[in-house]
Enzyme design. Structure first.
Site, short mmCIF file in Angstrom:
data_model
loop_
_atom_site.label_atom_id
_atom_site.label_comp_id
_atom_site.label_asym_id
_atom_site.label_seq_id
_atom_site.Cartn_x
_atom_site.Cartn_y
_atom_site.Cartn_z
N HIS A 215 35.24 33.56 32.45
CA HIS A 215 34.14 33.09 32.50
C HIS A 215 32.75 34.08 32.45
O HIS A 215 33.04 35.14 32.36
CB HIS A 215 33.97 32.29 33.83
N ASP B 37 53.66 32.70 44.94
CA ASP B 37 54.28 34.02 45.28
C ASP B 37 54.03 34.45 46.50
O ASP B 37 52.70 34.66 46.84
CB ASP B 37 53.66 35.08 44.32
N SER C 8 39.14 36.99 38.77
CA SER C 8 38.91 36.16 37.28
C SER C 8 39.44 37.16 36.25
O SER C 8 38.69 38.16 36.08
CB SER C 8 37.39 36.02 37.44
#
Length: 408
Positions: free
Chosen positions: A224, A351, A366
């Protein structure tokens, strides 16, 4: 009878409006990956034809190309025809070859330098507002004063003080449009001339380096764009630096409170040049691949979105300095037709080790690459605030296409 005529006229005008909007908003340039389906939405009566061809058989072939897999690399020049009588728009489709990239998953720092200076606030100077009636707003970028280019805040201060209170001519960017105005600086109590504008010329942040492409030397990160903290707009950059970071600590994510990887770039080394800040990631050239232990032997093929499936996958991220690890996730939903934003896939962290460390997806993750069936399929982009175990990822093919596009 008059009512029927009005209804007919309104219907015709509505149809014309729909077609005008469709043609206006249809992109002129498309980038697709080799092996990806070409998907250009067409309305009734519109046909794709070769730009210079009138041959009916060729027209049929090109029309059939739409919504089918394209294997030939190169450029396809098309025209959109209305009822095969009028050409209404030219389209260009660039088919980029399949490529292999090295997924990284390493924490990284970024320094961005704006194109001009960004206006982030306004205030009175000695009871005056010199910016009033100039049209300048928060989020605008000042790029020139009295025909002198403005690259940073020092340039701005120099030009304003040189004016000695005389009217100055300012060129700025407002919503992609270049505007010229004038303003008379006000002398403040410290004998400095000011405009009453708060400006910024740089930004910095920490994220995760997504991938490196050995064949071009280019990198991608975040998935992003980097937004300005004051205006929430995408920062328009002139250039930037990719720098190493040192992870300080991890704040675990909780419902309603997203966690964070806290790091510092103050003593980091510059290892690359940032050239683009886009809604789908930050891109540039990696000058020192050895610094992040990149090996072309770790390269894997970039998957097209049609190859991605719901089910188990992995992400790579660094939560301790110098220690990258694979963690299991599940791809729960795939939004195959989405090209509008970076929420291409719905992800769920499964996980236990990662859940224990971070609570799920946290800020700073991110850009963490997503791997499935030995292929690079995308990158983590967002966390769901009310459920930190879940979030979104962007398709790998979107990031690759953004990297290939030339800067505006």
């Amino acid at each position: 009878m008059k009512i029927i005529k009005k209804i007919i006229i309104i219907t015709i005008l509505l149809v014309i409006y729909i077609y005008v909007c469709y043609i206006s908003f249809l992109p002129s340039n498309y980038i697709i990956m080799q092996g990806e389906n070409l998907k250009i939405n067409t309305l009734f009566g519109t046909t794709l034809i070769p730009k210079e061809s009138k041959d009916f058989e060729t027209i049929q072939t090109v029309s059939n190309l739409n919504n089918t897999r394209v294997e030939q690399v190169g450029r396809i020049d098309l025209s959109l025809s209305l009822f095969q009588l009028f050409k209404v728009k030219d389209l260009s489709v660039n088919v980029i070859p399949k490529t292999s990239v090295v997924p990284i998953g390493k924490a990284i720092g970024m320094k961005l330098y704006t194109d001009g200076v960004l206006v982030v606030g306004m205030s009175e100077i000695e009871g005056k507002r010199p910016y009033e009636n100039t049209g300048i707003q928060e989020g605008d970028r000042i790029i020139q004063i009295n025909e002198n280019s403005i690259s940073n805040t020092s340039d701005l201060m120099k030009e304003v003080n040189n004016s000695q209170g005389s009217k100055i001519h300012i060129k700025y960017i407002h919503e992609e449009e270049t505007v010229t105005t004038s303003m008379k600086p006000v002398k403040s109590g410290d004998n400095e001339y000011k405009l009453g504008l708060w400006v910024r010329d740089a930004a910095a942040g920490v994220g995760t380096l997504t991938f490196y492409e050995p064949s071009t030397g280019m990198f991608a990160t975040l998935g992003h764009g980097i937004l300005d903290v004051d205006t929430s707009d995408l920062i328009k950059i002139a250039n930037g630096e990719l720098v190493t970071t040192n992870i300080l600590n991890i704040e675990k994510g909780r419902k309603g409170n997203p966690g964070e990887i806290r790091g510092t770039i103050e003593s980091g080394y510059t290892i690359g040049r940032i050239t683009k800040n886009t809604p789908f990631g930050v891109y540039g050239i990696l000058d020192t691949p050895s610094y992040i232990s990149v090996s072309s032997n770790d390269a894997m093929e970039v998957a097209s979105r049609e190859e991605i499936r719901t089910g188990p996958a992995q992400i790579i991220c660094e939560l301790e300095n110098g220690k990258r690890e694979y963690y299991t996730i599940e791809i729960q939903k795939i939004f195959t037709g989405n090209n509008e934003d970076n929420k291409s896939m719905l992800l769920k962290v499964t996980d236990e080790k990662l859940l224990e460390k971070t609570g799920g997806i946290i800020q700073g993750m991110s850009g963490a690459p997503i791997i499935q069936d030995g292929k690079f399929v995308g990158a983590v982009t967002h966390v769901l605030v009310n459920d930190p175990t879940a979030g979104y990822g962007v398709f790998a093919d979107i990031m690759l296409k953004q990297m290939r596009q030339v800067n505006n």
